[in-house]
Design a protein around this motif. Structure first.
Motif, PDB file in Angstrom:
ATOM      1  N   CYS A 149      31.505  36.806  39.077  1.00 60.89           N
ATOM      2  CA  CYS A 149      32.092  35.630  39.395  1.00 60.89           C
ATOM      3  C   CYS A 149      31.284  34.617  40.166  1.00 60.89           C
ATOM      4  CB  CYS A 149      33.431  36.034  40.263  1.00 60.89           C
ATOM      5  SG  CYS A 149      34.970  35.164  39.538  1.00 60.89           S
ATOM      6  N   CYS A 154      36.133  30.132  39.018  1.00 63.95           N
ATOM      7  CA  CYS A 154      36.663  31.746  38.726  1.00 63.95           C
ATOM      8  C   CYS A 154      36.851  32.571  40.324  1.00 63.95           C
ATOM      9  CB  CYS A 154      35.206  32.503  38.303  1.00 63.95           C
ATOM     10  SG  CYS A 154      35.347  34.261  38.018  1.00 63.95           S
ATOM     11  N   ARG A 157      40.547  32.230  41.789  1.00 65.38           N
ATOM     12  CA  ARG A 157      41.677  33.049  41.019  1.00 65.38           C
ATOM     13  C   ARG A 157      41.836  34.395  41.827  1.00 65.38           C
ATOM     14  NH1 ARG A 157      39.056  30.860  36.404  1.00 65.38           N
ATOM     15  NH2 ARG A 157      40.349  29.173  35.373  1.00 65.38           N
ATOM     16  N   VAL A 158      41.143  34.789  42.446  1.00 67.09           N
ATOM     17  CA  VAL A 158      41.160  35.801  43.588  1.00 67.09           C
ATOM     18  C   VAL A 158      41.661  35.547  44.671  1.00 67.09           C
ATOM     19  CG1 VAL A 158      39.742  38.119  44.323  1.00 67.09           C
ATOM     20  CG2 VAL A 158      38.634  36.655  42.808  1.00 67.09           C
ATOM     21  N   TRP A 487      43.112  44.122  33.843  1.00 67.90           N
ATOM     22  CA  TRP A 487      43.966  43.166  34.416  1.00 67.90           C
ATOM     23  C   TRP A 487      43.097  42.081  35.414  1.00 67.90           C
ATOM     24  CZ3 TRP A 487      45.809  41.489  39.420  1.00 67.90           C
ATOM     25  CH2 TRP A 487      46.814  40.695  39.366  1.00 67.90           C
ATOM     26  N   VAL A 488      42.225  42.544  36.351  1.00 65.14           N
ATOM     27  CA  VAL A 488      41.668  41.761  37.139  1.00 65.14           C
ATOM     28  C   VAL A 488      40.618  40.784  36.324  1.00 65.14           C
ATOM     29  CG1 VAL A 488      40.010  41.603  38.970  1.00 65.14           C
ATOM     30  CG2 VAL A 488      42.068  43.224  39.131  1.00 65.14           C
ATOM     31  N   ASN A 490      40.823  39.932  32.940  1.00 66.41           N
ATOM     32  CA  ASN A 490      41.638  39.148  32.453  1.00 66.41           C
ATOM     33  C   ASN A 490      41.808  38.006  33.304  1.00 66.41           C
ATOM     34  OD1 ASN A 490      42.997  38.414  30.023  1.00 66.41           O
ATOM     35  ND2 ASN A 490      44.860  38.646  30.837  1.00 66.41           N
ATOM     36  N   ARG A 491      42.383  38.307  34.584  1.00 64.97           N
ATOM     37  CA  ARG A 491      42.938  37.024  35.325  1.00 64.97           C
ATOM     38  C   ARG A 491      41.621  36.296  35.625  1.00 64.97           C
ATOM     39  NH1 ARG A 491      46.779  35.878  39.102  1.00 64.97           N
ATOM     40  NH2 ARG A 491      46.106  34.762  40.981  1.00 64.97           N
ATOM     41  N   LEU A 492      40.632  36.772  35.759  1.00 60.07           N
ATOM     42  CA  LEU A 492      39.305  36.055  36.315  1.00 60.07           C
ATOM     43  C   LEU A 492      38.917  35.410  35.019  1.00 60.07           C
ATOM     44  CD1 LEU A 492      37.311  38.438  38.574  1.00 60.07           C
ATOM     45  CD2 LEU A 492      38.762  36.483  39.111  1.00 60.07           C
ATOM     46  N   ASN A 493      39.309  35.529  33.663  1.00 57.28           N
ATOM     47  CA  ASN A 493      38.602  35.059  32.681  1.00 57.28           C
ATOM     48  C   ASN A 493      39.866  34.620  31.581  1.00 57.28           C
ATOM     49  OD1 ASN A 493      36.885  34.004  30.479  1.00 57.28           O
ATOM     50  ND2 ASN A 493      36.271  36.170  29.822  1.00 57.28           N
ATOM     51  N   PRO A 494      40.508  33.665  32.268  1.00 56.60           N
ATOM     52  CA  PRO A 494      41.650  33.072  31.158  1.00 56.60           C
ATOM     53  C   PRO A 494      41.186  32.546  30.028  1.00 56.60           C
ATOM     54  CG  PRO A 494      41.743  31.752  33.209  1.00 56.60           C
ATOM     55  CD  PRO A 494      40.678  32.722  33.488  1.00 56.60           C
ATOM     56  N   ARG A 623      46.272  45.662  27.758  1.00 54.49           N
ATOM     57  CA  ARG A 623      47.336  44.972  28.404  1.00 54.49           C
ATOM     58  C   ARG A 623      48.473  45.885  28.922  1.00 54.49           C
ATOM     59  NH1 ARG A 623      45.717  41.289  24.511  1.00 54.49           N
ATOM     60  NH2 ARG A 623      45.079  39.250  25.381  1.00 54.49           N
TER      61      ARG A 623
END
Length: 845
Positions: A149, A154, A157-158, A487-488, A490-494, A623
Motif C-alpha cells: 500500500c 490505498c 481505506r485502512v 478480505w483486507v 480486497n478492501r485495499l484493491n477495489p 469471498r
C-alpha cells in the motif's frame, strides 16, 4: 435427619434451568416459585426447592454450571460468542486428550514413549497454529499495508491514521514495514490479554476436609490425578512460550525479507546476526520445553520457571533489533528497497507499467506455503505415532528428511552435486514426499482392537483420532486466516485498480474451500440417506404384522421411528461419517499445499475454458472464507440464545471446552476446571458434616444428565475412597461409550471406564452405578461398565390412557428424572444408602 439422602442433579449441554431440574411448577394463577440458592453464586450455584420438606427421605438439589460456557442469556453472551473464533485452538487442544494411550500416572509419562512423543508433536502443532495466526496478521500489516500500500488512496481505506506512510520519511526504505509490524504485535498482545483474564478457571482448587485424594495411592485412570483440573502454572508457562514464539515469527517476516533484499555489511551485519540469534533462541527453547516435564506436568504452582525470563528477554531483544534494522537507511550493498515496491499512481492509472504485476513482499508466499506443508507433515506424524507407535515415526520423519535434502539439491545448496533439471519444480518434489509420509497412516495398529463386548464398538478412526481432530482445527485456522487476508486485500484493491495482491496460497485456499463445501454437503446428503433408511427400518419394526394398530398409532409409530433412527445414526454412524469427511478434507488440503508451492494462480494453470470456471470458484471460495469467522461467531451467539442450536452445535462445543488447556493456552477456558472442583468440594463438605448438623445427609446420589454425567464421573474419580462409600451415581442420556469411550479411550475406554465402577463398589460389594438410556435418545446409550442398565420406555404409550386426551410425549434426551423407572431406582438406591451409614466403630477413613 440422619437418614436423609441428597440427590445432586447436574444438567447437560442444554443448560436446563434450576427450576426445571427441581420440577418447580406454578400453581394455577400463581407465579412460578423461584429456586433457593443454598451454595455458590449466580454463575455456578446449588439450588433447592424453596418449600422442600426437611423430613423427605430424598432431597433434590440442582447444580447449575451453564453460565460458565453457554446457555445463559447474560450481557457477556457476545463476548462468549467471540470465543468460538478460537475454535481451531480448541480442536488442537482436544487432540492431546484423544491419544489412545496416556499413562494413568503423569509422572510415568516419558518423552521417549508413545504417549510422550505424540504429546510433544501435538504441542508443536499447537505452537504452529499460533504461528499461523501471527503470519496472517503479519501478511495484513507488513505485506498488504506496510509494503504494497503506497498511495494515500490505498491507505485511507485502512481504518486508522495510516496515510502518513505514503509520504516523507516513513515511505522510504523499510520504515513502513516497522509500522506494519505493529499489527501482528497488537494481535499477540490482545490474545495474551484474553488468555490472562481466564486464568481464574485453572486456579480453582477443591477445598475442605479430606477433599484431595491421599498422596501415594496408585492411579489407574488419568482423571484420578489430583492436579488434572488445576493447571494454572502450566497454562502460564505455555502462554509465555506461545507469545514469545509468535512475536519471533512476526518479527522474522520483515527482517528476513529485508536481509534478503539488502544483504547487510559491517556493523549492520553484526546487528543482524545478533537479532537473528535472539529471535531463534525462544523458538528453540519452546520446541525443547514442549516435550519436557517442566511444561507438560500440571499443578497448582504458578511460577513460570527458570527459562521463562530468558525467553522473554531474548524475544524483546530480538524485537528491538528488528525495529532498529527496519528503521535504518538502506545498506550500501543492496539496491533501494523502494524500487521493489509497487509503483505509485495505480489508482488513477491502473494500466500504467507495473500496476498489474505482483509486488508482494519477497519470499512471503513461499513462507506461507512452506509453513502449511510443515504443518501437514506434523499432522501425519501425529496420526502415525498415535496409531502405530513411536517406531512408525520413521516413515514421516524419513519422508521429511528426504524432502529437505532434495530441496537443498533443487536450490543448488549441495556443493559437488549436479544441478537439478530446470523443468523440475518444487511442487513436484513435495507431492511425492507427502504421499510417502501418508503411508505411515496405513501401518498396523500398535495394540489390538477393542473387544466387541466392551460396548464401545471399536476405537474411533482406527487410532488416528488426534490427527483427525487436530487436522480439522488446522483447516479451520487456515480458513480463518486466509479469509481475513483476502478480505483486507480486497478492501485495499477495489475493482482491481491498485497494485495490492494477496499471497498466492490465499487464492488456492479459496479453491480448496469451495471443494471442502462440496465434501461437507456430500457428507450431509449421505447422512440424510442413512437416516431415511434407518427410519424406514425402525418403522417396519414398530408396525410389524401381528400388531393391531390404529391409524393414530401408525402415525405415532412414524414419530417414534424418527427419534429411534436419529439414535442409531448418532451412535452407530456419526463417527465413521466424520472420519470419511475429515479424510477427504485433509486430502484436499494436501493438494492445495502442493499447488500453492507452484507459485501460479489457479486461473493461470490452463488456457482452456475450464480456467474461467476455476477462477470463479477460487474467487467465490475466497469471498466465502472472508465471511467464515463472522458466520462462526454468529453461530456461537445462537448457541447461547437459541435452544435448538444449543442442543445440536452446543454439544460439540461443550465436548471441546470440557478438557483443560494442556496443549494450547489460547483455547477457550475449560468449564470443568471450575465445575469439577466445586462439585467435589460440595460433595465432600456435606458428607463430612457432624452427626448433629441439620444439613447432614446419609448419602449422596450424583445424578448426571448427558454432559453432566461426564462431569460427575470426573468428580467421582477425584473423590477419596472415604467419601465414595456414601455416594451413588446415576447417569442418563450419556455418551460415555459411543462418543467419549471411542474418541478418548485413555479416559473412558473399555480398559479405563471400569475403574469408575470399581471405585463405586464399597467393601461390602454393594454396587453404586446405574445408567438409564432410551432408544429414542440420540446421545443416550447403554454403558456396559455400569452395575445396572435401566432401559427407559419412551414414549409411555402410543395413545392417551387413563382419561388423558394428549398423546404421551416423546422425551428423547430429556425428562429422565420424571420417568417411573428413574423414581423406582432412586427409591431403591436411597434405601440402601440410608442403611449403609457407617457406625461409630466402622470409621470413615
Amino acid at each position: 435427619m440422619a437418614g436423609r439422602v441428597l440427590e445432586l442433579r447436574v444438567h447437560g449441554v442444554s443448560n436446563t434451568p434450576p427450576d426445571e431440574l427441581l420440577g418447580l411448577l406454578p400453581e394455577p394463577g400463581e407465579p412460578a416459585p423461584q429456586p433457593w440458592l443454598v451454595a455458590g453464586d449466580e454463575v455456578t450455584g446449588f439450588y433447592r426447592h424453596p418449600a422442600a420438606d426437611p423430613d423427605e427421605p430424598v432431597t433434590v438439589e440442582a447444580y447449575s454450571w451453564g453460565r460458565l460456557t453457554s446457555g445463559a442469556r447474560t450481557a457477556r453472551d457476545v463476548e462468549r460468542a467471540l470465543w468460538t473464533v478460537l475454535l481451531p485452538f480448541t480442536l488442537a487442544n482436544v487432540a492431546l486428550h484423544a491419544r489412545p494411550e496416556i499413562p494413568a500416572d503423569p509422572d510415568r509419562e516419558r518423552w521417549s514413549g508413545r504417549a510422550g512423543v505424540a504429546g510433544w508433536l501435538i504441542r508443536l502443532f499447537c505452537l504452529s497454529l499460533t504461528g499461523t495466526l501471527v503470519l496472517a496478521a503479519t501478511g495484513v500489516g507488513v505485506d498488504l499495508i506496510g509494503w504494497q500500500c503506497v498511495d494515500r488512496s490505498c491507505l485511507r481505506r485502512v481504518p486508522g491514521p495510516w496515510e502518513f506512510l505514503a509520504h516523507g520519511w516513513w515511505s522510504e526504505d523499510a520504515h513502513a514495514l516497522a509500522v506494519g509490524l505493529l499489527v501482528p504485535l497488537a494481535l499477540i498482545a490482545l490474545v495474551g490479554l484474553l488468555s490472562w483474564r481466564t486464568y481464574q478457571y485453572e486456579a480453582e482448587m477443591p477445598v475442605g476436609p479430606g477433599v484431595v485424594p491421599p498422596v501415594g495411592v496408585p492411579m489407574v485412570n488419568p482423571l484420578q490425578d489430583p492436579t488434572f483440573w488445576c493447571g494454572e502454572g502450566q497454562l502460564r508457562r505455555a502462554a509465555v512460550l506461545h507469545l514469545c514464539t509468535g512475536t519471533a515469527v512476526a518479527a522474522a517476516v520483515p527482517l528476513g525479507a529485508v536481509l534478503v533484499m539488502d544483504p547487510p555489511a559491517g556493523p549492520r551485519a553484526a546487528l543482524a546476526g545478533l537479532t537473528v540469534t535472539l529471535l531463534v533462541l525462544p523458538v528453540a527453547v519452546a520446541v525443547v520445553a514442549l516435550g519436557r516435564p517442566y511444561l507438560t506436568r500440571r499443578g497448582g504452582r504458578t511460577p513460570l520457571g527458570p527459562y521463562s525470563a530468558l525467553v522473554v528477554v531474548s524475544t524483546l531483544g530480538g524485537l528491538a533489533g528488528t525495529f532498529a534494522l527496519l528503521l535504518l537507511p538502506d545498506g550500501p550493498a543492496g539496491i533501494p528497497l523502494a524500487e521493489l515496491r509497487p509503483p505509485r499512481g495505480c489508482a488513477a492509472a491502473p494500466a500504467a507499467p507495473g500496476c498489474r504485476a505482483d509486488h508482494s513482499l519477497p519470499g512471503f508466499d513461499e513462507l506461507i506455503a512452506g509453513w502449511g506443508v510443515g504443518q501437514l507433515f506434523l499432522l501425519v506424524a501425529i496420526g502415525t505415532v498415535a496409531r502405530s507407535g513411536r517406531r512408525a515415526l520413521v516413515v514421516p520423519a524419513g519422508a521429511a528428511l528426504a524432502l529437505v535434502t532434495v530441496i537443498a539439491w533443487w536450490s543448488d545448496w549441495l556443493p559437488g552435486v549436479p544441478a537439478a533439471p530446470e523443468r523440475l519444480a518444487l511442487w513436484m518434489l513435495v507431492g511425492p514426499a507427502i504421499a510417502v509420509a501418508g503411508t505411515g497412516l496405513l501401518l498396523p495398529r500398535a495394540t489390538p482392537a477393542d473387544p466387541p463386548e466392551a460396548g464401545h464398538t471399536g476405537l474411533a478412526w482406527g487410532g488416528r483420532g488426534p490427527l483427525l481432530i487436530a487436522g480439522l482445527g488446522w483447516l479451520l485456522a487456515v480458513a480463518y486466516c486466509t479469509g481475513a487476508v483476502y478480505w483486507v486485500g480486497n478492501r485495499l484493491n477495489p475493482a482491481d485498480r491498485v497494485a495490492v495482491v494477496p499471497p498466492v496460497p490465499v487464492t488456492w485456499a479459496g479453491l480448496v474451500f469451495g471443494g471442502s463445501l462440496l465434501v461437507v454437503i456430500g457428507t450431509a446428503v449421505h447422512a440424510g440417506v442413512l437416516f431415511a433408511r434407518l427410519r424406514r427400518r425402525e418403522y417396519q419394526r414398530l408396525s410389524r404384522p401381528g400388531r393391531r394398530l390404529s391409524a393414530h398409532d401408525l402415525r405415532r409409530c412414524r414419530d417414534v421411528s424418527t427419534f429411534r433412527a436419529l439414535h442409531r445414526l448418532v451412535g452407530e454412524h456419526a463417527i465413521p461419517l466424520v472420519g470419511w469427511g475429515g479424510t477427504a478434507l485433509l486430502v484436499l488440503a494436501a493438494l492445495g499445499c502442493v499447488a500453492a508451492l507452484s507459485g501460479a494462480h489457479p486461473h493461470g494453470m490452463s488456457d482452456s475454458g475450464w480456467s474461467v470456471l476455476v477462477d470463479l470458484a477460487a474467487a467465490a471460495g475466497d469471498r466465502l472464507l472472508g465471511w467464515l469467522p463472522v458466520v462462526i461467531a454468529t453461530l456461537g451467539l445462537l448457541v447461547y440464545r437459541n435452544d435448538t442450536v444449543r442442543r445440536s452445535v452446543g454439544v460439540l462445543w461443550d465436548v471441546g471446552t470440557f478438557w483443560p488447556r494442556a496443549a494450547h493456552p489460547f483455547a477457550p477456558p475449560s468449564y470443568a476446571e471450575r465445575a469439577v472442583p466445586e462439585l467435589q468440594t460440595r460433595t465432600a463438605g456435606l458428607l463430612a458434616l457432624p452427626e448433629d448438623d441439620p444439613r447432614r445427609v446419609a448419602g449422596i446420589i450424583l445424578s448426571g444428565h448427558s454432559q453432566g454425567a461426564v462431569i460427575c464421573a470426573a468428580v467421582l474419580l477425584q473423590l477419596p475412597a472415604r467419601w465414595r462409600r456414601r455416594v451413588r451415581f446415576f447417569s442418563y442420556g450419556c455418551q460415555l461409550t459411543r462418543l467419549y469411550g471411542r474418541v478418548f479411550p485413555a479416559y473412558f475406554g473399555p480398559h479405563r471406564l471400569p475403574v469408575l465402577a470399581e471405585a463405586l463398589t464399597d467393601r461390602h460389594g454393594r454396587a453404586g452405578w446405574t445408567n438409564f438410556w432410551r432408544e429414542t435418545d440420540p446421545l443416550g446409550w447403554p454403558v456396559p461398565a455400569a452395575h445396572r442398565q435401566v432401559s427407559v420406555r419412551d414414549p409411555e404409550g402410543l395413545h392417551p390412557t387413563g382419561g388423558e386426551v394428549v398423546d404421551p410425549p416423546i422425551r428423547s434426551h430429556g425428562g429422565y428424572p420424571d420417568s417411573p423407572e428413574f423414581l423406582v431406582e432412586r427409591d431403591r438406591v436411597a434405601a440402601g444408602l440410608r442403611g449403609a451409614v457407617p457406625s461409630p466403630r466402622e470409621g470413615v477413613g
